[in-house]
Design an enzyme around this catalytic site. Structure first.
Site, mmCIF file in Angstrom:
data_model
loop_
_atom_site.group_PDB
_atom_site.id
_atom_site.type_symbol
_atom_site.label_atom_id
_atom_site.label_comp_id
_atom_site.label_asym_id
_atom_site.label_seq_id
_atom_site.Cartn_x
_atom_site.Cartn_y
_atom_site.Cartn_z
ATOM 1 N NE ARG A 94 41.529 -1.504 62.927
ATOM 2 C CZ ARG A 94 41.290 -0.712 63.972
ATOM 3 N NH1 ARG A 94 40.049 -0.368 64.277
ATOM 4 N NH2 ARG A 94 42.281 -0.282 64.722
ATOM 5 C CG ASP A 141 52.441 -3.615 62.717
ATOM 6 O OD1 ASP A 141 51.919 -4.005 63.780
ATOM 7 O OD2 ASP A 141 51.854 -2.878 61.900
ATOM 8 C CG ASP A 183 51.779 0.208 60.442
ATOM 9 O OD1 ASP A 183 51.486 0.915 59.458
ATOM 10 O OD2 ASP A 183 51.040 0.069 61.446
ATOM 11 C CG ASP A 235 48.922 3.927 61.651
ATOM 12 O OD1 ASP A 235 49.479 2.840 61.373
ATOM 13 O OD2 ASP A 235 49.278 4.662 62.586
ATOM 14 C CE LYS A 258 52.321 2.721 62.962
ATOM 15 N NZ LYS A 258 51.215 2.918 63.921
HETATM 16 N N1 BES Z 1 50.641 -1.567 64.280
HETATM 17 C C1 BES Z 1 49.800 -0.571 64.816
HETATM 18 C C2 BES Z 1 49.440 -0.806 66.268
HETATM 19 C C3 BES Z 1 50.537 -0.711 67.277
HETATM 20 C C4 BES Z 1 51.193 0.464 67.510
HETATM 21 C C5 BES Z 1 50.830 -1.819 68.043
HETATM 22 C C6 BES Z 1 52.165 0.517 68.482
HETATM 23 C C7 BES Z 1 51.772 -1.767 69.013
HETATM 24 C C8 BES Z 1 52.451 -0.593 69.221
HETATM 25 C C9 BES Z 1 48.489 -0.501 64.056
HETATM 26 O O1 BES Z 1 48.574 -0.784 62.711
HETATM 27 C C10 BES Z 1 47.993 0.885 64.212
HETATM 28 O O2 BES Z 1 48.649 1.779 63.742
HETATM 29 N N2 BES Z 1 46.850 1.060 64.883
HETATM 30 C C11 BES Z 1 46.287 2.341 65.111
HETATM 31 C C12 BES Z 1 44.826 2.248 64.827
HETATM 32 C C13 BES Z 1 44.125 3.582 64.773
HETATM 33 C C14 BES Z 1 44.612 4.382 63.586
HETATM 34 C C15 BES Z 1 42.632 3.348 64.685
HETATM 35 C C16 BES Z 1 46.547 2.712 66.560
HETATM 36 O O3 BES Z 1 46.494 1.855 67.425
HETATM 37 O O4 BES Z 1 46.826 3.885 66.800
HETATM 38 ZN ZN ZN Z 2 50.090 -2.027 62.113
HETATM 39 MN MN MN Z 3 49.082 0.882 61.541
#
Ligand code: BES
Ligand code: ZN
Ligand code: MN
Length: 460
Positions: free
Chosen positions: A314, A251, A233, A310, A240
């Site tokens: 979902r 991920d 990811d 990011d 990121k």
């Molecule tokens: N894979 C990440 C979530 C994640 C990050 C899990 C670090 C565990 C550790 C996910 O795809 C993501 O980036 N989520 C974002 C969502 C936001 C952009 C609404 C997040 O959690 O910041």
């Molecule tokens: Zn992710």
């Molecule tokens: Mn993400």
């Protein structure tokens, strides 16, 4: 190879597990020579203490492992694993001090100390081995160990060697071991077969996105597991930052964990019709990447305004959950490293989950406590539905407030699941520091709790 119990009972050194509060009475009951040796070595049953007691010829007569006190055990997951790591390399046989579920859990922790991720460098094998203690279901423990090793190895494998194709190969390999069927929809076929969100998220990678669909079992309740398989990811175009990307090989932790759980179910031969769905993609950056602001139409027909590339997990899960729900399973489970917010809420030791069903929540909490796989319920808080509804589409994948991020992600998924019984786990899938039986790296969360609770969650 996952660690197993030693069969070499004749060579095993009897091991007494000694809780601190019981040390005095145990000590008093020993003969004088043992008493003196234990005393001069300062063994009291404290955490981390181990001691070999020699016989008159200097050969090991018995081994002792400190089991501390209940208060200290409540703070650490696998107390006996500390001893396993400290004992000299030999075969041991636990003969006193532990029984019931605590014995099974501690023995699981011991075997896990013998696991090494050795794909890229030969590793020292784990030292102290164990024969299956009296009264322990050895087959069950070895299955739990094999599943956990599978989960850890899949997560630990770097993204270069664990892309969508390699994740498919791992799933196919597991299915082959248990006579399950696998169907995979790859690349542009995802569009033809109406998985637009999986295709959208995965299309910018040189490694084609896919939906892996495993089925197993002829009769019984339908249990469907959906696991997030984002093999790496980057965050997509809303890239990121450096620190946030560092661990993103993990991920696909949800996919790894549902494969581990599937392994438990199939090895046990549970009377369910099992289905495992894994949307496997790489969230990459290229000229054809999906963009912030794009409005996407999902398999279910709901439109999604993509406000952050990011928030890709979902999206891919939405199409998989929609497919899963089309056949109305008796239980639908999703597992995903879905939000940073989940980790901030409960930390990396607890697996947060969401369900509308109190009986599921209670069963999971109880089961998780017993098998050292602690879980914690978070709410599908209805008023936050407003947060995931943007102006020009049905759903917003990345509400801007930044509040309640784990809950809004879970509410988003719930729009695609059901109407049946549904539980969603937002796991971290990673252990940040070396701990007994749990080295730094990938680890399974929620799979043992679910497996333990499963017979009570469906009609079995
Ligand atoms: N894979 C990440 C979530 C994640 C990050 C899990 C670090 C565990 C550790 C996910 O795809 C993501 O980036 N989520 C974002 C969502 C936001 C952009 C609404 C997040 O959690 O910041
Ligand atoms: Zn992710
Ligand atoms: Mn993400």
């Amino acid at each position: 190879m996952a660690p197993t119990f030693s069969k070499d009972r004749s060579a095993a050194i009897p091991l007494h597990v000694i809780e601190q509060s019981r040390f005095d009475s145990w000590h008093k009951a020993q003969d004088e020579r043992v008493r003196a040796w234990v005393e001069v070595n300062g063994f009291t049953g404290a955490r981390g203490q181990v001691l070999l007691v020699p016989d008159a010829d200097g050969r090991p007569l018995m081994a002792l492992a400190g089991f501390a006190n209940p208060g200290q055990r409540a703070r650490r997951r696998f107390m006996l694993a500390t001893a396993a790591e400290a004992l000299p390399a030999a075969v041991y046989d636990i003969v006193s001090g532990l029984d019931g579920q605590e014995l099974e859990t501690e023995v699981f922790g011991w075997l896990m100390t013998q696991h090494r991720f050795d794909r890229y460098r030969a590793q020292q094998p784990g030292g102290a081995t164990l024969v299956a203690p009296e009264g322990v279901d050895a087959v069950r423990i070895e299955s739990l160990v094999a599943a956990e090793c599978l989960i850890r190895d899949l997560i630990d494998t770097p993204a270069a060697d664990m892309g969508p194709a390699e994740l498919e190969a791992a799933a196919t390999d597991l299915a082959g071991q248990f006579g399950a069927s696998v169907d995979v929809v790859r690349g542009d076929d995802l569009l033809d077969q109406n998985f637009p969100l999986i295709h959208t998220v995965g299309r910018a990678s040189t490694r084609a996105p896919r939906l892996i669909d495993i089925t197993w079992g002829e009769a019984g309740p339908k249990v469907t597991l959906v696991g997030k398989g984002v093999c790496f990811d980057t965050g997509g175009l809303n890239l990121k930052p450096r620190a946030g990307m560092a661990l993103m090989k993990k991920d696909m932790g949800g996919a790894a964990t549902v494969l581990g759980l599937a392994r438990l179910i199939m090895a046990k031969g549970l009377g369910v019709r099992l289905r495992v769905l894994i949307p496997a993609v790489e969230n990459a950056v290229a000229g054809n990447a999906f963009r912030p602001g794009d409005i996407l139409t999902s398999r279910k027909g709901l439109t999604v305004e993509n406000n952050n590339t990011d928030a890709e997990g979902r999206l891919v899960l939405a199409d998989a959950l929609a497919l899963a729900s089309e056949e109305q399973p008796d239980l639908l489970v999703s597992m995903a490293t879905l939000t940073g917010a989940a980790r901030i809420a409960v930390g990396s030791d607890l697996a947060p989950f969401f369900t509308d069903h109190d009986d599921i929540a209670e069963a999971l909490s109880r089961a998780g406590g017993g098998v050292a796989d602690p879980v914690w319920r978070l709410p599908f808080h209805e008023p936050y539905e407003l947060k995931i509804e943007p102006a020009h589409a049905d759903l917003d994948n990345a509400p801007s407030s930044g509040f309640a991020g784990a809950i809004t992600a879970a509410l988003f998924l719930r729009r695609f699941a059901g109407p049946g019984r549904y539980v969603h786990f937002d796991i971290y899938g990673w252990n940040s520091a070396n701990q007994p039986g749990r080295p730094k790296g990938g680890f399974g969360q929620g799979a043992r709790a679910l497996f333990e609770a499963l017979p009570g969650l469906v009609d079995l």
